[in-house]
Design a protein around this motif. Structure first.
Motif, PDB file in Angstrom:
ATOM      1  N   ALA A  24     -34.489  29.179   7.768  1.00  0.00           N
ATOM      2  CA  ALA A  24     -34.293  30.463   7.097  1.00  0.00           C
ATOM      3  C   ALA A  24     -32.950  31.022   7.547  1.00  0.00           C
ATOM      4  CB  ALA A  24     -35.408  31.432   7.454  1.00  0.00           C
ATOM      5  N   THR A  25     -32.090  31.346   6.601  1.00  0.00           N
ATOM      6  CA  THR A  25     -30.825  31.995   6.925  1.00  0.00           C
ATOM      7  C   THR A  25     -30.934  33.460   6.525  1.00  0.00           C
ATOM      8  OG1 THR A  25     -29.817  31.509   4.788  1.00  0.00           O
ATOM      9  CG2 THR A  25     -29.519  29.877   6.540  1.00  0.00           C
ATOM     10  N   ILE A  26     -30.451  34.330   7.402  1.00  0.00           N
ATOM     11  CA  ILE A  26     -30.506  35.767   7.137  1.00  0.00           C
ATOM     12  C   ILE A  26     -29.105  36.338   7.286  1.00  0.00           C
ATOM     13  CG2 ILE A  26     -31.444  37.991   7.895  1.00  0.00           C
ATOM     14  CD1 ILE A  26     -33.883  36.398   8.937  1.00  0.00           C
ATOM     15  N   ALA A  27     -28.661  37.074   6.260  1.00  0.00           N
ATOM     16  CA  ALA A  27     -27.340  37.686   6.277  1.00  0.00           C
ATOM     17  C   ALA A  27     -27.459  39.143   5.839  1.00  0.00           C
ATOM     18  CB  ALA A  27     -26.393  36.940   5.347  1.00  0.00           C
ATOM     19  N   CYS A  41     -32.222  36.541   2.507  1.00  0.00           N
ATOM     20  CA  CYS A  41     -32.876  35.471   3.262  1.00  0.00           C
ATOM     21  C   CYS A  41     -33.032  34.286   2.316  1.00  0.00           C
ATOM     22  CB  CYS A  41     -34.239  35.913   3.783  1.00  0.00           C
ATOM     23  SG  CYS A  41     -35.090  34.654   4.765  1.00  0.00           S
ATOM     24  N   ALA A  42     -32.504  33.164   2.751  1.00  0.00           N
ATOM     25  CA  ALA A  42     -32.601  31.930   1.958  1.00  0.00           C
ATOM     26  C   ALA A  42     -33.255  30.864   2.806  1.00  0.00           C
ATOM     27  CB  ALA A  42     -31.223  31.476   1.509  1.00  0.00           C
ATOM     28  N   ILE A  43     -34.015  30.015   2.173  1.00  0.00           N
ATOM     29  CA  ILE A  43     -34.701  28.921   2.849  1.00  0.00           C
ATOM     30  C   ILE A  43     -34.015  27.613   2.478  1.00  0.00           C
ATOM     31  CG2 ILE A  43     -36.898  27.721   3.173  1.00  0.00           C
ATOM     32  CD1 ILE A  43     -36.975  30.669   4.102  1.00  0.00           C
ATOM     33  N   PRO A  53     -36.155  28.704  -1.811  1.00  0.00           N
ATOM     34  CA  PRO A  53     -35.900  29.948  -2.528  1.00  0.00           C
ATOM     35  C   PRO A  53     -34.984  30.888  -1.757  1.00  0.00           C
ATOM     36  CG  PRO A  53     -38.001  30.095  -1.431  1.00  0.00           C
ATOM     37  CD  PRO A  53     -37.461  28.702  -1.160  1.00  0.00           C
ATOM     38  N   MET A  54     -34.537  31.933  -2.461  1.00  0.00           N
ATOM     39  CA  MET A  54     -33.698  32.965  -1.874  1.00  0.00           C
ATOM     40  C   MET A  54     -34.253  34.309  -2.326  1.00  0.00           C
ATOM     41  SD  MET A  54     -29.641  33.776  -2.428  1.00  0.00           S
ATOM     42  CE  MET A  54     -29.190  32.101  -2.065  1.00  0.00           C
ATOM     43  N   ASN A  80     -42.760  30.251   3.484  1.00  0.00           N
ATOM     44  CA  ASN A  80     -41.933  29.072   3.232  1.00  0.00           C
ATOM     45  C   ASN A  80     -41.827  28.166   4.447  1.00  0.00           C
ATOM     46  OD1 ASN A  80     -40.723  29.338   0.386  1.00  0.00           O
ATOM     47  ND2 ASN A  80     -40.638  31.404   1.231  1.00  0.00           N
ATOM     48  N   ASP A  81     -42.704  28.395   5.440  1.00  0.00           N
ATOM     49  CA  ASP A  81     -42.839  27.540   6.622  1.00  0.00           C
ATOM     50  C   ASP A  81     -41.526  27.322   7.370  1.00  0.00           C
ATOM     51  OD1 ASP A  81     -44.413  26.044   8.385  1.00  0.00           O
ATOM     52  OD2 ASP A  81     -43.896  24.166   7.385  1.00  0.00           O
ATOM     53  N   ALA A  82     -40.692  28.388   7.453  1.00  0.00           N
ATOM     54  CA  ALA A  82     -39.414  28.271   8.161  1.00  0.00           C
ATOM     55  C   ALA A  82     -39.656  27.954   9.632  1.00  0.00           C
ATOM     56  CB  ALA A  82     -38.611  29.554   8.020  1.00  0.00           C
TER      57      ALA A  82
END
Length: 125
Positions: A24-27, A41-43, A53-54, A80-82
């Motif tokens: 998971a990326t968070i900006a 947040c994008a996976i 997804p984003m 999304n099981d990050a």
């Protein structure tokens, strides 16, 4: 910055480092470098694929302090099981999207703070 339970949980997951995919990326984005009004947040499900997804969240106040929104981000990551969370606390640019909110190759007419700035270092170009 004061932290509630959801902010603490998010920071704890980010501090764990690389635990594999999905990531998971968070900006955070804002009109200036003080108030984040957008969180994305994008996976990334596995290596060498586009994030999907984003999801995007918006707030009139600093989104980094919204326990409700941060709870939604945690739920989204869990759905999304990050396994890994990659997050930078700094605001990394304007919340408006080039090519969508303003023409490609131009600066955002709404966020003059970012005109001529390098978004990751916040320094003038």
């Amino acid at each position: 910055m004061a932290q509630g339970n959801n902010r603490k949980a998010l920071n704890k997951r980010a501090r764990k480092g690389n635990k594999g995919f999905p990531v998971a990326t968070i900006a955070f984005y804002g009109a200036d470098n003080k108030t984040a009004t957008k969180l994305v947040c994008a996976i990334i499900p596995y290596e060498d694929v586009s994030p999907e997804p984003m999801r995007k969240w918006f707030s009139a106040t600093d989104i980094r302090k919204s326990e409700l929104i941060l709870k939604e981000v945690l739920v989204f990551m869990n759905e999304n099981d990050a396994q890994t969370v990659s997050m930078v606390d700094d605001i990394i640019g304007c919340p408006h999207e080039e090519g969508i909110d303003y023409p490609e190759g131009e600066h955002c007419p709404h966020c003059l703070y970012w005109k001529g700035r390098e978004r990751f270092t916040d320094s003038l170009l």
